[in-house]
Design a protein around this motif. Structure first.
Motif, PDB file in Angstrom:
ATOM      1  N   ASP A  34      16.241  -0.630  -6.128  1.00 32.76           N
ATOM      2  CA  ASP A  34      17.259  -0.331  -5.513  1.00 32.76           C
ATOM      3  C   ASP A  34      17.076   0.939  -4.861  1.00 32.76           C
ATOM      4  O   ASP A  34      18.017   1.329  -3.777  1.00 32.76           O
ATOM      5  N   GLU A  35      15.998   1.860  -4.813  1.00 32.91           N
ATOM      6  CA  GLU A  35      15.655   2.758  -4.131  1.00 32.91           C
ATOM      7  C   GLU A  35      14.741   2.255  -3.116  1.00 32.91           C
ATOM      8  O   GLU A  35      14.825   3.525  -2.217  1.00 32.91           O
ATOM      9  N   LEU A  36      14.375   1.288  -3.078  1.00 30.48           N
ATOM     10  CA  LEU A  36      13.321   0.732  -1.897  1.00 30.48           C
ATOM     11  C   LEU A  36      14.332   0.440  -0.591  1.00 30.48           C
ATOM     12  O   LEU A  36      15.339  -0.351  -0.523  1.00 30.48           O
ATOM     13  N   LYS A  37      13.857   1.075   0.653  1.00 34.28           N
ATOM     14  CA  LYS A  37      14.512   0.933   1.606  1.00 34.28           C
ATOM     15  C   LYS A  37      13.470   0.626   2.858  1.00 34.28           C
ATOM     16  O   LYS A  37      12.632   1.460   3.166  1.00 34.28           O
ATOM     17  N   VAL A  38      13.710  -0.409   3.495  1.00 34.78           N
ATOM     18  CA  VAL A  38      12.633  -0.696   4.527  1.00 34.78           C
ATOM     19  C   VAL A  38      13.305  -1.418   5.727  1.00 34.78           C
ATOM     20  O   VAL A  38      14.078  -2.086   5.729  1.00 34.78           O
ATOM     21  N   GLU A  39      13.039  -0.488   7.040  1.00 34.06           N
ATOM     22  CA  GLU A  39      13.789  -1.112   8.205  1.00 34.06           C
ATOM     23  C   GLU A  39      12.727  -1.430   9.250  1.00 34.06           C
ATOM     24  O   GLU A  39      11.722  -0.954   9.257  1.00 34.06           O
ATOM     25  N   HIS A  40      13.238  -2.650   9.806  1.00 32.84           N
ATOM     26  CA  HIS A  40      12.151  -3.009  10.968  1.00 32.84           C
ATOM     27  C   HIS A  40      13.173  -2.692  12.407  1.00 32.84           C
ATOM     28  O   HIS A  40      14.162  -2.917  12.511  1.00 32.84           O
ATOM     29  N   HIS A  41      12.338  -1.980  13.222  1.00 34.98           N
ATOM     30  CA  HIS A  41      12.887  -1.693  14.486  1.00 34.98           C
ATOM     31  C   HIS A  41      12.050  -2.323  15.551  1.00 34.98           C
ATOM     32  O   HIS A  41      10.726  -2.252  15.467  1.00 34.98           O
ATOM     33  N   PHE A  42      12.741  -3.098  16.549  1.00 39.30           N
ATOM     34  CA  PHE A  42      11.994  -3.666  17.529  1.00 39.30           C
ATOM     35  C   PHE A  42      11.255  -2.500  18.644  1.00 39.30           C
ATOM     36  O   PHE A  42      11.880  -1.861  18.969  1.00 39.30           O
ATOM     37  N   ASP A  43       9.974  -2.782  18.716  1.00 41.46           N
ATOM     38  CA  ASP A  43       9.296  -2.002  19.627  1.00 41.46           C
ATOM     39  C   ASP A  43       9.703  -1.891  21.166  1.00 41.46           C
ATOM     40  O   ASP A  43       9.611  -3.104  21.994  1.00 41.46           O
ATOM     41  N   PRO A  44      10.296  -0.810  21.705  1.00 43.23           N
ATOM     42  CA  PRO A  44      10.780  -0.995  23.077  1.00 43.23           C
ATOM     43  C   PRO A  44       9.427  -1.143  23.987  1.00 43.23           C
ATOM     44  O   PRO A  44       8.513  -0.790  23.591  1.00 43.23           O
ATOM     45  N   GLU A  45      10.067  -1.559  25.244  1.00 45.45           N
ATOM     46  CA  GLU A  45       8.877  -1.723  26.253  1.00 45.45           C
ATOM     47  C   GLU A  45       8.396  -0.502  26.932  1.00 45.45           C
ATOM     48  O   GLU A  45       7.088  -0.460  27.054  1.00 45.45           O
ATOM     49  N   ALA A  65       7.238   6.754   5.453  1.00 48.67           N
ATOM     50  CA  ALA A  65       6.184   5.990   5.754  1.00 48.67           C
ATOM     51  C   ALA A  65       6.724   5.146   7.060  1.00 48.67           C
ATOM     52  O   ALA A  65       7.677   4.726   7.007  1.00 48.67           O
ATOM     53  N   LEU A  66       5.672   4.971   7.845  1.00 49.31           N
ATOM     54  CA  LEU A  66       5.974   4.427   9.129  1.00 49.31           C
ATOM     55  C   LEU A  66       4.707   3.413   9.327  1.00 49.31           C
ATOM     56  O   LEU A  66       3.379   3.778   9.319  1.00 49.31           O
ATOM     57  N   LEU A  67       4.997   2.068   9.677  1.00 49.36           N
ATOM     58  CA  LEU A  67       3.939   1.240  10.210  1.00 49.36           C
ATOM     59  C   LEU A  67       4.374   0.887  11.510  1.00 49.36           C
ATOM     60  O   LEU A  67       5.284   0.483  11.738  1.00 49.36           O
ATOM     61  N   VAL A  68       3.257   1.117  12.532  1.00 47.80           N
ATOM     62  CA  VAL A  68       3.478   0.933  13.912  1.00 47.80           C
ATOM     63  C   VAL A  68       2.504  -0.157  14.406  1.00 47.80           C
ATOM     64  O   VAL A  68       1.140   0.168  14.191  1.00 47.80           O
ATOM     65  N   LYS A  74      -0.296   9.711   2.494  1.00 46.79           N
ATOM     66  CA  LYS A  74      -0.073  10.617   1.593  1.00 46.79           C
ATOM     67  C   LYS A  74       0.511   9.914  -0.044  1.00 46.79           C
ATOM     68  O   LYS A  74       1.051   9.071   0.189  1.00 46.79           O
ATOM     69  N   ASN A  75      -0.010  10.196  -0.894  1.00 39.56           N
ATOM     70  CA  ASN A  75       0.487   9.630  -2.264  1.00 39.56           C
ATOM     71  C   ASN A  75       1.324  10.606  -2.700  1.00 39.56           C
ATOM     72  O   ASN A  75       1.325  11.709  -3.079  1.00 39.56           O
ATOM     73  N   MET A  76       2.480   9.841  -2.887  1.00 39.59           N
ATOM     74  CA  MET A  76       3.765  10.746  -3.040  1.00 39.59           C
ATOM     75  C   MET A  76       4.045  10.689  -4.688  1.00 39.59           C
ATOM     76  O   MET A  76       4.876  11.321  -5.223  1.00 39.59           O
ATOM     77  N   THR A  77       3.094  10.063  -5.503  1.00 37.15           N
ATOM     78  CA  THR A  77       3.200  10.028  -6.845  1.00 37.15           C
ATOM     79  C   THR A  77       3.560  11.358  -7.516  1.00 37.15           C
ATOM     80  O   THR A  77       4.201  11.759  -8.435  1.00 37.15           O
ATOM     81  N   TYR A 128       0.851  -1.093   0.105  1.00 40.52           N
ATOM     82  CA  TYR A 128      -0.007   0.109  -0.024  1.00 40.52           C
ATOM     83  C   TYR A 128       0.865   1.288   0.074  1.00 40.52           C
ATOM     84  O   TYR A 128       0.495   2.201  -0.994  1.00 40.52           O
ATOM     85  N   PHE A 129       1.943   1.593   0.825  1.00 40.99           N
ATOM     86  CA  PHE A 129       2.610   2.505   0.879  1.00 40.99           C
ATOM     87  C   PHE A 129       3.599   2.608  -0.601  1.00 40.99           C
ATOM     88  O   PHE A 129       3.682   3.609  -0.835  1.00 40.99           O
ATOM     89  N   TYR A 130       3.998   1.258  -0.816  1.00 38.86           N
ATOM     90  CA  TYR A 130       4.817   1.238  -2.282  1.00 38.86           C
ATOM     91  C   TYR A 130       3.842   1.838  -3.403  1.00 38.86           C
ATOM     92  O   TYR A 130       4.370   2.519  -4.215  1.00 38.86           O
ATOM     93  N   SER A 131       2.532   1.400  -3.379  1.00 39.47           N
ATOM     94  CA  SER A 131       1.751   2.023  -4.509  1.00 39.47           C
ATOM     95  C   SER A 131       1.541   3.383  -4.491  1.00 39.47           C
ATOM     96  O   SER A 131       1.144   3.978  -5.697  1.00 39.47           O
ATOM     97  N   ARG A 132       1.859   4.116  -3.466  1.00 36.02           N
ATOM     98  CA  ARG A 132       1.926   5.314  -3.347  1.00 36.02           C
ATOM     99  C   ARG A 132       2.994   6.025  -3.361  1.00 36.02           C
ATOM    100  O   ARG A 132       3.280   7.151  -2.702  1.00 36.02           O
ATOM    101  N   ASP A 133       4.126   5.478  -3.957  1.00 31.28           N
ATOM    102  CA  ASP A 133       5.462   5.789  -3.942  1.00 31.28           C
ATOM    103  C   ASP A 133       6.080   6.303  -2.891  1.00 31.28           C
ATOM    104  O   ASP A 133       7.146   6.993  -2.962  1.00 31.28           O
ATOM    105  N   HIS A 134       5.839   5.460  -1.929  1.00 32.38           N
ATOM    106  CA  HIS A 134       6.841   5.658  -0.485  1.00 32.38           C
ATOM    107  C   HIS A 134       8.056   4.559  -0.913  1.00 32.38           C
ATOM    108  O   HIS A 134       7.751   3.615  -0.903  1.00 32.38           O
ATOM    109  N   ARG A 135       9.224   5.044  -0.973  1.00 29.24           N
ATOM    110  CA  ARG A 135      10.523   4.291  -1.039  1.00 29.24           C
ATOM    111  C   ARG A 135      11.245   4.221   0.276  1.00 29.24           C
ATOM    112  O   ARG A 135      12.188   3.217   0.199  1.00 29.24           O
TER     113      ARG A 135
END
Length: 346
Positions: free
Chosen positions: A215-226, A247-250, A338-341, A183-190
């Motif tokens: 190659d532009e795509l960057k996705v990072e996983h952060h472990f949720d602190p307590e 873009a952020l998935l919480v 937001k749609n970044m297209t 969903y993020f990617y389809s709205r041009d979040h890289r």
């Protein structure tokens, strides 16, 4: 004085075992004898001991509910997933005349995996202290769990099917997380950040990036602190760097408004500067945020209902010991993405 089973037997002129057979509807008793027993029960206003009856039938009328490596009472009360799941299970149990027993875990995951100790649910089901067991989240695949599966004991777990046999309910964790990234990617979040506890997110992200070949795509996983302070430190680290995500998935909905407030304090707004998606387990919970937040609705109540239903079907011997129930999740679009297209095309 309260009448006893002995009084019923004396008045009816039969043995105690005969009274027991009539009350429990077990074994043959003539209609004449059955009437004498029932007349004596009525005359003495005798109330059978339900616990004793259940024991005689090898039943406890209890279903155990266990959340792996949880929990203190505050964590239960603050988790919408757990509360909704319990409601779903309990609504089915009430229909069947059963009660819910919440089983706590006092040992950590490493101890259970290394077989230094057994999970708390093990003795409950092995010793017939409960009639069935529901594991409310993905199980720890320890030797105790495998033993119960091999014995085909009445147990249902939440999560993807781990082995060829067993009963499970799956809300397609991997798929709905991939749907969010798509969903993020389809709205041009890289550049996307994901904050969540599940280790399985690593494989989801890896597969998503492999599929896109970008190659532009960057996705990072952060472990949720307590704790709160550690969470705010994490947000600061993510969003005060020069290369910050758009873009952020919480995963934890309870932290979303806190996240929005933090972003506002550092002059970043949602969705103009940062788009946010979360997971909701109670319908329209993410609508309460400001602005309202796009979410994946994972119906915890339905998951609890399905888990209890499939357990009772097995207890009633109406199905075999291999059944996976799939529960659908869906993205609910609101005001936080937001749609970044257009920006990319200018």
């Amino acid at each position: 004085m309260k009448a006893s089973i002995y009084d019923v037997a004396n008045l009816a002129g039969v043995s105690i075992s005969t009274v027991s057979r009539v009350l429990n509807k077990s074994g043959y008793v003539s209609s004449k004898t059955e009437k004498k027993v029932n007349d004596a029960v009525f005359k003495l206003n005798y109330i059978p001991n339900v616990v004793a009856q259940n024991l005689a039938k090898n039943e406890t009328k209890l279903i155990g509910l266990y959340f792996p490596c949880l929990v203190d009472s505050t964590e239960i009360l603050s988790s919408t997933y757990i509360l909704e799941f319990i409601k779903g299970v309990n609504d089915v149990l009430i229909q069947w005349g059963y009660h819910l027993l919440l089983i706590n875990e006092m040992n950590d995951k490493e101890q259970i995996l290394s077989d230094k100790c057994r999970p708390q649910y093990y003795s409950f089901i092995k010793q017939n202290r409960i009639d069935g067991l529901i594991l409310g989240s993905a199980p720890i695949a320890c030797s105790s769990f495998l033993e119960l599966l091999n014995l085909k004991l009445p147990m249902v777990y939440i999560g993807e099917k781990l082995f060829h046999n067993g009963l499970n309910v799956y809300a397609q964790f991997k798929q709905y997380n991939k749907d969010v990234l798509d969903y993020f990617y389809s709205r041009d979040h890289r550049h996307i950040a994901v904050i969540g506890l599940e280790e399985r997110l690593e494989s989801v992200i890896r597969e998503f990036k492999d599929d896109k070949h970008n190659d532009e795509l960057k996705v990072e996983h952060h472990f949720d602190p307590e704790n709160v302070n550690s969470y705010l430190d994490l947000l600061k680290k993510i969003f005060t760097s020069e290369d910050k995500p758009s873009a952020l998935l919480v995963h934890d909905l309870t932290k979303v408004q806190q996240t929005i407030n933090f972003l506002n304090n550092i002059q970043l707004s949602v969705p103009d500067d940062v788009s946010i998606i979360t997971i909701e387990h109670k319908y329209q919970d993410a609508e309460k945020c400001f602005p309202s937040v796009t979410s994946v609705y994972v119906p915890a109540y339905q998951m609890g209902v399905e888990a209890a239903k499939v357990l009772f079907e097995y207890l009633q011997e109406s199905q075999g010991y291999s059944n996976e129930i799939i529960v659908d999740s869906k993205i609910i679009k609101r005001e936080s993405v937001k749609n970044m297209t257009k920006l990319r095309n200018t």
